[in-house]
Design an enzyme around this catalytic site. Structure first.
Site, PDB file in Angstrom:
ATOM      1  N   ASP A 175       7.539  -3.914  -4.654  1.00  0.00           N
ATOM      2  CA  ASP A 175       6.966  -2.792  -3.909  1.00  0.00           C
ATOM      3  C   ASP A 175       6.769  -1.586  -4.834  1.00  0.00           C
ATOM      4  OD1 ASP A 175       6.079  -1.380  -1.702  1.00  0.00           O
ATOM      5  OD2 ASP A 175       7.848  -1.811  -0.470  1.00  0.00           O
TER       6      ASP A 175
ATOM      7  N   ASP B 272       0.822  -1.990   5.847  1.00  0.00           N
ATOM      8  CA  ASP B 272       2.079  -1.872   6.585  1.00  0.00           C
ATOM      9  C   ASP B 272       1.860  -1.932   8.086  1.00  0.00           C
ATOM     10  OD1 ASP B 272       3.889  -1.913   4.607  1.00  0.00           O
ATOM     11  OD2 ASP B 272       4.293   0.242   4.558  1.00  0.00           O
TER      12      ASP B 272
HETATM   13  C1  DGJ Z   1       6.829  -0.520   2.154  1.00  0.00           C
HETATM   14  C2  DGJ Z   1       6.349  -1.916   2.382  1.00  0.00           C
HETATM   15  O1  DGJ Z   1       4.968  -1.943   2.496  1.00  0.00           O
HETATM   16  C3  DGJ Z   1       7.062  -2.491   3.596  1.00  0.00           C
HETATM   17  O2  DGJ Z   1       6.551  -3.755   3.893  1.00  0.00           O
HETATM   18  C4  DGJ Z   1       8.524  -2.528   3.327  1.00  0.00           C
HETATM   19  O3  DGJ Z   1       8.801  -3.424   2.302  1.00  0.00           O
HETATM   20  C5  DGJ Z   1       9.028  -1.143   2.983  1.00  0.00           C
HETATM   21  N1  DGJ Z   1       8.256  -0.539   1.935  1.00  0.00           N
HETATM   22  C6  DGJ Z   1      10.467  -1.191   2.579  1.00  0.00           C
HETATM   23  O4  DGJ Z   1      10.916   0.012   2.131  1.00  0.00           O
END
Ligand code: DGJ
Length: 698
Positions: free
Chosen positions: A438, A502
């Site tokens: 991430d 997300d």
């Molecule tokens: C952002 C990501 O896009 C989410 O899917 C998740 O992993 C969160 N971060 C976790 O902090």
């Protein structure tokens, strides 16, 4: 007679006039064969009040050649040598690719342009600039531009924000520059999947289209530039920070690859060139994409072994094949304000480490995946406390926090090595098959040692990924960045899928995935069935709509399925079975997006390359102005074959019943491809946010 130099492959050709010392693209588009054409016949006239010789858009547009649009190269040696006049010194290659060498004795710059046309017809352009003089040459810009003809009337690119990535925007091409600048220190939620130009009204399946994409995960510019002569260039390049690329004598700057696709038949043709090229890479995932359960929207930071084991049990019973433990497992990470940088398992939550969970997951036949965010650091972390100097700053001042986090200065070799070894230890000590990598903030002021370092930080992140892949070649890596803020072919050269957004709201996902898949083939596009009530929008969707939407991607679940009803679990298991039956088709077929006459109805399909089968979804995105839905036509099929049309998943409550239904659904008819393409089929009256999933089998 001098003929233009022709590169051709995959039905596309690029004709280069190399008769003078300034290489000029005279045509990029349809392959016209070996043309016996003196390029001098194509010289434009000289306008009044203009340079005395005809001006044409060079492969490297330069002020010194009279080009009044964006020059390809900008820079200077302390204010001097600011206007290169690069001249062709050599060209070598074959019929599908060549390298042009250019040099300027006065500014003592050299350039190399590599052009390669792949079997899928994708053109790869690689520009390198070398300082062949004395003293540093500070480069401000080195970008690639290709000419598009005057009948390219409209541009299209995508923009967006968190949970709304890849939203298309169109505009007429007029004189002036339409430029999309990315200053996020990452690709960005708003980054254009492509910058395209096309004939008036071009669509998914109609019109002639030219498109470029920059394979880069840092700052960038992508543009359409039409100057007073009417000449139009489509291009892209890295957006350099002040002074960050100072070439020492003999040093070379290599610009990120520009990928360029021409299509005679709309955006689907552009996609096909990108998808075919990506799929032909030796590193492209070849195993069937395992169905995923990701824990984020199921438990967030509330990590508890018993809960996660129960979740794994339910996941396995549904047919899940990969269990991914998201954010929250490492030291101090009970919330998003602390812990980033401390990549050791948190002993207060995991007294026996991750092994009990990993073994539980593997005993149920699933792979285990783990979330990391290696480029980031919380000021509230042991790493920040012990190495405050490893935080990237523009000077001595801390940059603004974003999600309470700062950026590790990866241009600092000690910091880079520390992060590498920490990740290596996690992968060595635990049986991990997959990393969700991430990156959760914009990085506007990246600096290292007081100098701008966006360029170097981007390369250092690439090196980190490359080295971990080298040490752990069987570990797959997902590129995630607050959802879809790092979706580009630079990151995809070293990762195995992208996290698309997300939002798991299926209505939003219908659009986001459609436009992400313009560039990225569906098997690399993470698509999860989220909770019944979407956490990002509050919308409630039936499992049929959510599962049908996730079908055209790398299928997964992000939901506490322990809480799902029996009916939801039964239907989800059935959707997973259907996905597994079709995932090879999804991972190898041709994507078809119909230009629906009714914006309320979105039709998405994948047709096998040999035309033997297809999977289509018909999604109602809104209420329609029409009393009954318009018939849906199915493109991309073999017109001479007959297809049995069948419902693959029930669309959910109330659809198809009584007079709102249509006869063919129960009849499972066998119909010629040409009938399905031209007449189509009437649709039942779908409620908004309901979808049909259909198989077509020859
Ligand atoms: C952002 C990501 O896009 C989410 O899917 C998740 O992993 C969160 N971060 C976790 O902090």
């Amino acid at each position: 007679m001098p003929a233009p130099h022709r590169l051709a492959n995959g039905g596309v050709a690029l004709y280069l006039d190399t008769t003078g010392d300034d290489p000029v693209v005279v045509h990029w588009g349809a392959d016209l064969g070996d043309v016996d054409l003196d390029p001098a016949l194509l010289l434009p006239p000289v306008a009044h009040s203009m340079f005395d010789d005809p001006v044409r858009p060079s492969l490297l547009p330069q002020l010194s050649r009279g080009w009044r649009g964006r020059p390809a190269i900008r820079g200077s040696r302390g204010g001097r040598d600011f206007s290169p006049r690069l001249a062709l010194t050599g060209i070598e290659g074959d019929g599908t690719g060549c390298t042009l060498r250019l040099a300027d004795g006065e500014t003592r710059l050299e350039a190399e342009v590599g052009l390669a046309l792949t079997p899928s017809g994708l053109l790869l352009v690689d520009l390198a600039v070398t300082n062949a003089g004395e003293g540093d040459y500070v480069l401000d810009r080195a970008e690639v531009a290709l000419p598009v003809p005057a009948h390219a009337a409209e541009s299209l690119d995508t923009t967006g924000r968190w949970i709304r990535e890849k939203a298309p925007q169109r505009r007429p091409i007029q004189q002036g520059t339409w430029v999309r600048s990315g200053r996020h220190g990452r690709t960005g939620h708003d980054a254009p999947a492509v910058m395209a130009a096309g004939t008036a009204g071009f669509g998914w399946r109609t019109g002639e289209v030219w498109a470029v994409h920059l394979g880069w995960s840092g700052d960038f510019e992508a543009f359409v530039d039409r100057i007073g002569s009417g000449d139009t260039l489509l291009g892209a390049g890295e957006l350099l920070q002040p002074g960050e690329v100072a070439l020492a004598p003999g040093e070379t700057y290599r610009a990120p690859t520009v990928y360029a696709a021409w299509s005679p038949a709309g955006l689907d043709g552009v996609s096909a060139r990108f998808h075919d090229w990506l799929r032909a890479r030796p590193t492209h995932p070849s195993a069937p994409r395992p169905v995923v359960l990701n824990t984020w929207e199921a438990v967030y930071f509330a990590h508890d072994l018993g809960t996660l084991q129960e979740l794994a049990d339910t996941a396995a019973s549904l047919g899940v094949e990969r269990f991914v433990l998201d954010d929250g497992w490492f030291t101090g990470r009970r919330h998003d304000r602390a812990g980033l940088g401390d990549w050791q398992v948190d002993e207060t939550v995991w007294p026996d480490g991750l092994t009990p969970l990993i073994e539980h997951v593997k005993d149920r036949g699933m792979q285990f995946g783990l979330w990391v965010e290696p480029e980031m650091i919380n000021e509230d972390s042991d790493l920040a406390r012990s190495h405050p100097d490893w935080i990237s700053t523009p000077g001595t001042r801390m940059p603004q926090e974003w999600r309470h986090q700062q950026v590790v200065d990866l241009a600092n070799p000690a910091a880079w090595q520390h992060i590498l070894e920490a990740l290596d230890a996690i992968l060595t000590e635990n049986a991990i098959d997959y990393l969700k990598w991430d990156q959760n903030r914009d990085q506007l002021e990246l600096g290292s040692g007081g100098r701008a370092s966006t360029h170097e930080q981007t390369l250092a992140a690439y090196r980190l990924l490359d080295e971990l892949k080298r040490r752990h070649p069987s570990v797959e890596i997902e590129s995630c960045s607050s959802g879809g803020a790092r979706v580009d072919l630079g990151i995809l050269a070293r990762t195995d899928r992208i996290w698309t957004s997300d939002t798991n709201d299926a209505l939003e996902r219908q659009q986001i995935q459609r436009w992400t898949e313009l560039l990225v083939p569906p098997e690399l596009v993470g698509a999860h069935v989220g909770p019944t009530r979407s956490h990002s929008t509050g919308r409630v969707h039936d499992i049929g709509f959510r599962a049908t939407t996730a079908m055209f991607g790398h299928f997964g679940i992000e939901w506490d399925v322990r809480q799902a009803s029996d009916d939801e679990r039964t239907r989800l298991a059935e959707a997973i079975r259907v996905h597994k039956a079709h995932r090879e088709l999804i991972a190898t077929g041709r994507m078809v997006r119909m230009d629906s006459p009714d914006p309320a109805l979105q039709v998405t399909g994948v047709v096998a390359q040999d035309g033997s089968s297809a999977l289509f979804s018909v999604a109602a995105l809104a209420t329609s102005l029409n009393e009954v839905p318009v018939p849906v036509r199915f493109g991309g099929l073999d017109p001479d074959r007959a297809y049995r049309v069948e419902l693959a998943l029930p669309p959910g409550p109330h659809a198809l019943s009584g007079r709102a239904g249509v006869a063919w659904i129960d009849a499972r008819p066998v119909l010629p491809g040409r009938v399905l393409a031209e007449i189509g089929l009437p649709m039942p009256i779908l409620n908004p946010e309901q979808a049909l999933l259909l198989t077509l089998t020859a």
